[in-house]
Write an enzyme that holds these catalytic residues in place. Sequence first.
Site, PDB file in Angstrom:
ATOM      1  N   GLY A 150       0.885  -1.219  -0.063  1.00 44.21           N
ATOM      2  CA  GLY A 150       0.001   0.069  -0.114  1.00 44.21           C
ATOM      3  C   GLY A 150       0.845   1.264   0.146  1.00 44.21           C
ATOM      4  O   GLY A 150       1.901   1.127   0.150  1.00 44.21           O
ATOM      5  N   CYS A 151       0.291   2.431  -0.316  1.00 46.06           N
ATOM      6  CA  CYS A 151       0.938   3.501  -0.371  1.00 46.06           C
ATOM      7  C   CYS A 151       1.594   3.989   0.948  1.00 46.06           C
ATOM      8  O   CYS A 151       2.803   4.321   1.054  1.00 46.06           O
ATOM      9  CB  CYS A 151       0.027   4.725  -1.038  1.00 46.06           C
ATOM     10  SG  CYS A 151      -1.561   4.929  -0.195  1.00 46.06           S
TER      11      CYS A 151
END
Length: 345
Positions: A150-151
Site C-alpha cells: 500500500g501507499c
Amino acid sequence: MIKAGIIGATGYSGAELTRLLYSHPDVTIDFLCTNSYVGEDFSNIYPNFKQFINKKCVSIHEAFERLPYIDVLFTALPSGKALEFGKRAMDNNVKLIDIGSDFRLKEKDLYKQWYNLDHKYPDLLCEAVYGLPELNREAIKTAKLVASAGCYPTASSLALIPLVSNNMINLASIIIDAKSGVSGAGRKASTSNLYVECNESIKAYGVTTHRHTPEIEQTLSTIAKEDIKLTFTPHLVPMNRGILAVCYGKLNKAYTTEDLIKLYKSFYAKDYFIRVNDELPETRWVKDSNFCDISLRVDQRTNTVIAISAIDNLIKGAAGQAIQNMNLMFGLEETTSLKINPIFA
C-alpha cells in the site's frame, strides 16, 4: 511480449498503470476493464490518452473470457473486490499483481478485524508474496501472486526498515505521522473529498482504525522477528498526489544524524528507487516518479530518531511499484519503463 489485462483501469491507480504500461517496451495491454464505463473509449474518460490509447473499456464478463489469453492480470480495486479475480487468475495460470489490499495480510482474521471482510480464499494469502521489492525482491521473482504494498505502508516501511533491521530503536516507541494527497482516497465521488471540503484545510482521519496499520505492523514484525504494535495517524492535505511519512522512534543508544544517514545510504545502495539525501524530503521532488526520498534527523535531547520519507502515492505507492514487481516476476530489468524523472510544478 507480455500480454497484460487491467481490472479497475479507470481509477486513479489504474489510469497511471495504463499510462506506464503503454510505454513499456515488453508489454502490450490486452484489455482495460471497468465496471462503470463499459463500451466507452478509454481516451474519452481520460482525454490525456487521445492519440495514444485506442481501446474501449470491457466488462467484467469479457475480462474473464480474456483471462486464458494473457500473461499477467493487474487488479486495482477497492477492498474485497479482487478476490474472485485472484482465484480465477490462479486457476488460469495467469500471474496476478493486486494493487489493492486483498492479499497483503497473512492472517484472514485481520481482514475481519480491519476490513470487516470474510476472506473467501485464505489459501491465496499463503501463496501471495508481499510486493515491496526492496524487501522481497528474490521472492517476487518466482511469485505467481504478488500483493503490491500500500501507499502509506510503502512510505512508512521504507523509512523504518533499516532501523528495525539493525535493532536501533525501541520497537514499542514507533509513531508514524503521515500526510497524503486527495487522490489517495480514490476516484469515487465522496462529499469529504470535494474541492470545497478539502481546500484550505488539513485533517487527521482513520485515527487508531486505519486499515494500513496492520500491514505496516506485519512488515516490521517480520523483520524484527517479534510482534510490533505501533501508532499510525494519516492526514489528508489539499494536494492531488504525494505522501510524506514522518516516523519517530526512541534510539537504543546514541547516534548522530550523520551516522544514520550514512547507514541508510549503505543499506539502500543497491536500490535504484531509494534516494537517501542529506536534505529533508518533499513530495514535490518525487512527483510523477517511482522514487522514494528518505532522510533522518536525531533529536539528541530526547534520544529520538525522526525518519522522513516522500513518495508519489499513485506511482511508487501504486502503479509504478506494481510494474516494478511485474518486471521482477518476468525476469526483466527492474527499472524498465520506470526511470521517470520527477516533474516540478
